[in-house]
Design an enzyme around this catalytic site. Structure first.
Site, PDB file in Angstrom:
ATOM      1  N   CYS A  19       0.835  -1.194   0.000  1.00 52.19           N
ATOM      2  CA  CYS A  19       0.000   0.000   0.000  1.00 52.19           C
ATOM      3  C   CYS A  19       0.876   1.252   0.000  1.00 52.19           C
ATOM      4  O   CYS A  19       2.101   1.177   0.013  1.00 52.19           O
ATOM      5  CB  CYS A  19      -0.928   0.022   1.222  1.00 52.19           C
ATOM      6  SG  CYS A  19      -0.026  -0.007   2.793  1.00 52.19           S
ATOM      7  N   CYS A  22       3.416   1.635   2.746  1.00 54.62           N
ATOM      8  CA  CYS A  22       4.640   0.869   2.508  1.00 54.62           C
ATOM      9  C   CYS A  22       5.619   1.694   1.671  1.00 54.62           C
ATOM     10  O   CYS A  22       6.825   1.720   1.937  1.00 54.62           O
ATOM     11  CB  CYS A  22       4.332  -0.442   1.794  1.00 54.62           C
ATOM     12  SG  CYS A  22       3.308  -1.591   2.727  1.00 54.62           S
ATOM     13  N   CYS A  90      44.329 -23.953  -7.490  1.00 55.50           N
ATOM     14  CA  CYS A  90      44.556 -24.287  -6.088  1.00 55.50           C
ATOM     15  C   CYS A  90      43.646 -23.457  -5.198  1.00 55.50           C
ATOM     16  O   CYS A  90      42.864 -22.627  -5.672  1.00 55.50           O
ATOM     17  CB  CYS A  90      46.018 -24.034  -5.715  1.00 55.50           C
ATOM     18  SG  CYS A  90      46.507 -22.297  -5.848  1.00 55.50           S
ATOM     19  N   CYS A  93      43.701 -19.714  -5.521  1.00 52.88           N
ATOM     20  CA  CYS A  93      42.888 -19.192  -6.624  1.00 52.88           C
ATOM     21  C   CYS A  93      41.442 -19.007  -6.173  1.00 52.88           C
ATOM     22  O   CYS A  93      40.788 -18.018  -6.533  1.00 52.88           O
ATOM     23  CB  CYS A  93      42.934 -20.136  -7.816  1.00 52.88           C
ATOM     24  SG  CYS A  93      44.570 -20.356  -8.541  1.00 52.88           S
ATOM     25  N   ASP A 490       8.722 -36.697  14.783  1.00 49.26           N
ATOM     26  CA  ASP A 490       7.274 -36.530  14.704  1.00 49.26           C
ATOM     27  C   ASP A 490       6.681 -37.937  14.578  1.00 49.26           C
ATOM     28  O   ASP A 490       7.375 -38.882  14.200  1.00 49.26           O
ATOM     29  CB  ASP A 490       6.930 -35.673  13.489  1.00 49.26           C
ATOM     30  CG  ASP A 490       5.436 -35.612  13.251  1.00 49.26           C
ATOM     31  OD1 ASP A 490       4.701 -35.268  14.189  1.00 49.26           O
ATOM     32  OD2 ASP A 490       5.014 -35.938  12.118  1.00 49.26           O
ATOM     33  N   ASP A 695       5.701 -29.299  11.388  1.00 49.20           N
ATOM     34  CA  ASP A 695       7.064 -29.666  11.784  1.00 49.20           C
ATOM     35  C   ASP A 695       8.097 -28.652  11.310  1.00 49.20           C
ATOM     36  O   ASP A 695       9.251 -28.710  11.745  1.00 49.20           O
ATOM     37  CB  ASP A 695       7.433 -31.044  11.203  1.00 49.20           C
ATOM     38  CG  ASP A 695       6.528 -32.146  11.731  1.00 49.20           C
ATOM     39  OD1 ASP A 695       6.216 -32.116  12.927  1.00 49.20           O
ATOM     40  OD2 ASP A 695       6.139 -33.018  10.940  1.00 49.20           O
TER      41      ASP A 695
END
Length: 801
Positions: A19, A22, A90, A93, A490, A695
């Protein structure tokens, strides 16, 4: 963000605005950021135009703008881009590439994987264009390009083999005189022959080391290439100087050291590349599951179409023995489907009309007609591939520590080499010998093994997990799983089949009570709702429409049926509503003592309890063995359920679990996980296993969350590990795999560090010549990757089925 009218104007995508207020909040937040001259926010386009003050740096301001918007309660859009980076050799790098990418305005994070030569960059949407990122790579001394759209890492053709063979062939004559010395045959190639053989090896076939080393030096950093280039270049230059100053005609030169070191390093890098490609085998196998074409029925006509042309709702025909091309529901036919490479399920599973099949699985004996429900990036197979790729690109904490060590590795080695040269020259007065010892230090030091120790092992480990039916979304979860000492489960759908049945109904009018309860649950996918629908269907009941239906988390559902305000839920909810007495209480207590879950149907308008309903859910056959296996590993098991205490305790007792937390609201499950963590010793972890929306908070709160893929997307998004089938034994397999992966990572890091800790001092004290040092350096990274590949042979002690 991209410049629109002038370099000082940024366009920011803002999400979460609803809105005009905001808009005002975002504008106010952005305007407070130092360096911002003006702000205009457009709600329709969800864009913020930010005018920077003269002299303000976009790179400096962007991070502050992002933070300001977040503090205001909104978010700037972010996106990920994957780059292929060429020239990395390596761990040094890796650190340099990440540092270069992070300097690009708009980049929030950069993670580089040496094993795949890729960089994953998180950037603010619209900022840090691919061209800007590639330019940053070029300034750092590397070449890059956007990765293929399917995310497949580049696998260059094996073009290095002939270079290795040629280098070894040219170096062999230089080594033969040394072998002759071992047998008492003292002879030496003429100096010009040594020069002619060594020069093309060092500056031709080995030019890549000089080019990459110069790029690193120009960028103010160092890497393995710089060490090799300095070492071999110094040996070659010393030989040339000794040849020019000698008058005997047979000077002792070091051309063979320079050539052999380059040849051995090329051989090592070639072997390393081949081994690295093997670490991607599991991901390649997953991608190969996707067929290129599908047989589609449109308008009654069957036609073979490229998979990209299949649309949602299309009917796809799958013949016996064919690979299923799309995710969909079976409209016609029955068969057994082999999903082993997707879920780890060892046996084909039966599939019939109305059931779902997954693209990539292999159809068995029947002809299937399937309605397409997911295509492209939304298919299960595509999501699996993305999860595996994402896990392989992320870095656990241990690798981040290694990267910080690698960032200072090369400068330290250069300092040790300089001290070696000065020390030997001061002690012996022989500049040539001092230089050769310094060259040995440069050549034997290898940051490659440090950079490959963790990512190579994680790539093999995540691929192995996928084959077992475990998807790793976060590698940190895989690393932490080894330290888990408490696993909270659970109950419904995790340890039980998740398809409860209505096993008892106590009411004055059973039929009417069942009609009303089933009507309340008509739009619900909850397992208890399915049980009511099944029971009503068996009695062929016609269900009235329900209105104003609302789910109350952790309590039940309420709504209006036949003009009556009804609630269906737990006994605790009825207590909160003040609904008593309950004529069915004695029967409900008896059901609860048997381990059944009891729900209550009540009329809130008349304050009357209408019925008690008992539901039972069978335990999975693999639940008890999983609990026993966890106990054998020294892990405590806890049942955390929202069910009635009697039902939860009966299930826990049948499974032999250590502790029960019953009647736990969804919002309280995370608190239970936190409480379980309080009793642990430092370094020990808590894992949570679940499958439902309720959960998700606990999965996120646990040190390691494991979600059953048979559950909801929100649960899987909250968990670090996803179990691709509802087998609790996969929890045991995940714990054992974590221990195996972590053990392999520690082995690799130990040998990578030990190699340098032992090798560098030996070289500095003159106990290794450059050729031996080069061979050791070449083999170090190969041994690390090979050790990681051995993990592919690992199997869980108690394999899931």
């Amino acid at each position: 963000m991209n410049t629109v009218a002038a370099p000082a104007l940024l366009q920011l995508p803002v999400s979460g605005m609803t809105c005009a207020s905001c808009v005002a909040r975002v504008e106010k937040a952005l305007a407070k950021v130092p360096g911002v001259q003006g702000v205009q926010v457009n709600l329709a386009t969800e864009q913020a135009a930010v005018q920077l003050a003269d002299g303000a740096s976009a790179g400096t301001v962007l991070a502050a703008l992002d933070s300001a918007v977040q503090r205001a309660g909104y978010a700037l859009g972010h996106e990920a881009v994957t780059l292929q980076v060429d020239g990395m050799t390596c761990a040094s790098c890796v650190a340099r590439v990440e540092k270069a990418l992070l300097k690009v305005p708009g980049v929030g994070s950069a993670s580089v994987n040496l094993a795949t030569n890729t960089a994953q960059v998180q950037r603010l949407a619209g900022s840090a264009t691919t061209e800007a990122l590639l330019a940053a790579l070029a300034r750092a001394g590397y070449e890059g390009h956007a990765a293929p759209s399917d995310g497949t890492p580049q696998r260059p053709a094996d073009a290095g083999g002939w270079r290795v063979a040629l280098a070894l062939a040219l170096s062999a004559p230089l080594v033969l005189p040394m072998l002759g010395d071992a047998f008492g045959l003292h002879w030496m190639l003429p100096a010009w022959w040594q020069f002619a053989l060594a020069t093309p090896v060092v500056f031709g076939l080995g030019w890549r080391f000089f080019r990459a080393g110069w790029g690193a030096l120009r960028a103010g950093a160092g890497n393995m290439d710089l060490l090799v280039a300095l070492g071999t270049g110094a040996a070659w230059a010393l030989s040339l100087a000794l040849w020019a100053s000698d008058t005997s005609g047979m000077p002792h030169l070091y051309f063979e050291s320079a050539a052999v070191v380059v040849s051995l390093v090329l051989l090592g890098k070639w072997m390393e590349a081949r081994a690295k490609h093997r670490t991607l085998a599991a991901l390649d196998a997953l991608r190969a599951l996707r067929p290129d074409t599908a047989r589609v029925r449109r308008g009654g006509v069957d036609q073979l179409l490229p998979l990209a042309e299949v649309r949602l709702g299309d009917e796809v025909l799958v013949g016996p023995g064919e690979r299923i091309a799309v995710d969909g529901d079976i409209l016609e036919g029955a068969s057994h489907v082999d999903e082993s490479l997707l879920t780890g399920e060892s046996l084909p599973v039966p599939r019939d009309v109305g059931q779902r099949v997954t693209g990539g699985a292999i159809n068995g004996e029947g002809l299937l007609r399937v309605r397409t429900t997911a295509i492209g990036a939304e298919t299960t197979l595509a999501r699996i591939v993305r999860l595996v790729e994402s896990a392989q690109a992320k870095k656990p904490a241990i690798q981040q520590t290694v990267d910080r060590v690698a960032a200072v590795f090369v400068p330290v080695v250069l300092g040790i080499a300089a001290l070696t040269f000065v020390g030997w020259w001061a002690l012996r007065g022989d500049a040539a010998a001092a230089l050769i010892h310094a060259v040995s230090v440069l050549v034997i030091a290898c940051p490659c093994a440090l950079g490959l120790a963790t990512p190579a092992t994680l790539m093999v480990g995540t691929g192995l997990a996928a084959r077992l039916g475990i998807l790793v979304r976060d590698p940190q979860a895989l690393e932490l799983m080894r330290a888990v000492k408490v696993v909270a489960f659970d109950k419904t759908g995790t340890l039980t089949e998740g398809r409860p049945q209505l096993q008892g109904l106590a009411a004055d009018d059973d039929t009417q009570a069942l009609r009303q309860a089933a009507s309340l649950q008509q739009g619900s996918a909850h397992p208890l709702a399915r049980a009511l629908h099944d029971a009503a269907g068996q009695r062929a009941l016609v269900l009235p429409a329900a209105s104003a239906v609302q789910a109350v988390p952790g309590r039940g559902v309420q709504g209006t049926v036949d003009g009556r305000s009804l609630v269906l839920g737990s006994g605790r909810w009825l207590d909160e509503l003040g609904l008593a007495p309950r004529p069915q209480q004695a029967q409900a207590d008896a059901w609860a003592a048997q381990g059944l879950s009891v729900s209550w149907l009540a009329d809130t308008g008349s304050a009357q309890v209408l019925a008690a309903l008992a539901f039972g859910d069978a335990l999975k056959a693999r639940s008890a063995p999983a609990i026993a296996a966890l106990h054998a590993l020294g892990v405590k098991t806890v049942l955390v359920s929202g069910d009635h205490r009697g039902a939860a305790q009966a299930a826990a007792q049948a499974l032999g679990m250590d502790e029960v937390r019953a009647e736990v609201l969804p919002a309280d499950k995370a608190a239970v996980v936190a409480a379980l963590r309080q009793g642990l010793q430092p370094g020990q972890r808590v894992a949570m296993v679940g499958d439902g929306i309720n959960d998700a908070p606990a999965l996120a709160a646990a040190d390691v969350g494991l979600a059953m893929a048979t559950g909801t997307d929100s649960a899987m998004e909250s968990a670090g590990l996803t179990l691709m089938r509802g087998d609790p034994m996969l929890v045991v397999a995940a714990l054992q795999l974590s221990q195996a992966v972590t053990r392999r990572i520690h082995q690799n890091l130990f040998w990578a560090f030990a190699y340098n800790v032992v090798g560098i001092p030996l070289a500095a004290f003159g106990l290794l010549n450059p050729m031996v040092a080069g061979a050791a350096m070449a083999l170090s990274s190969v041994s690390v990757v090979s050790n990681a590949l051995l993990l592919g042979r690992w199997r869980p002690a108690t394999p899931p089925t």
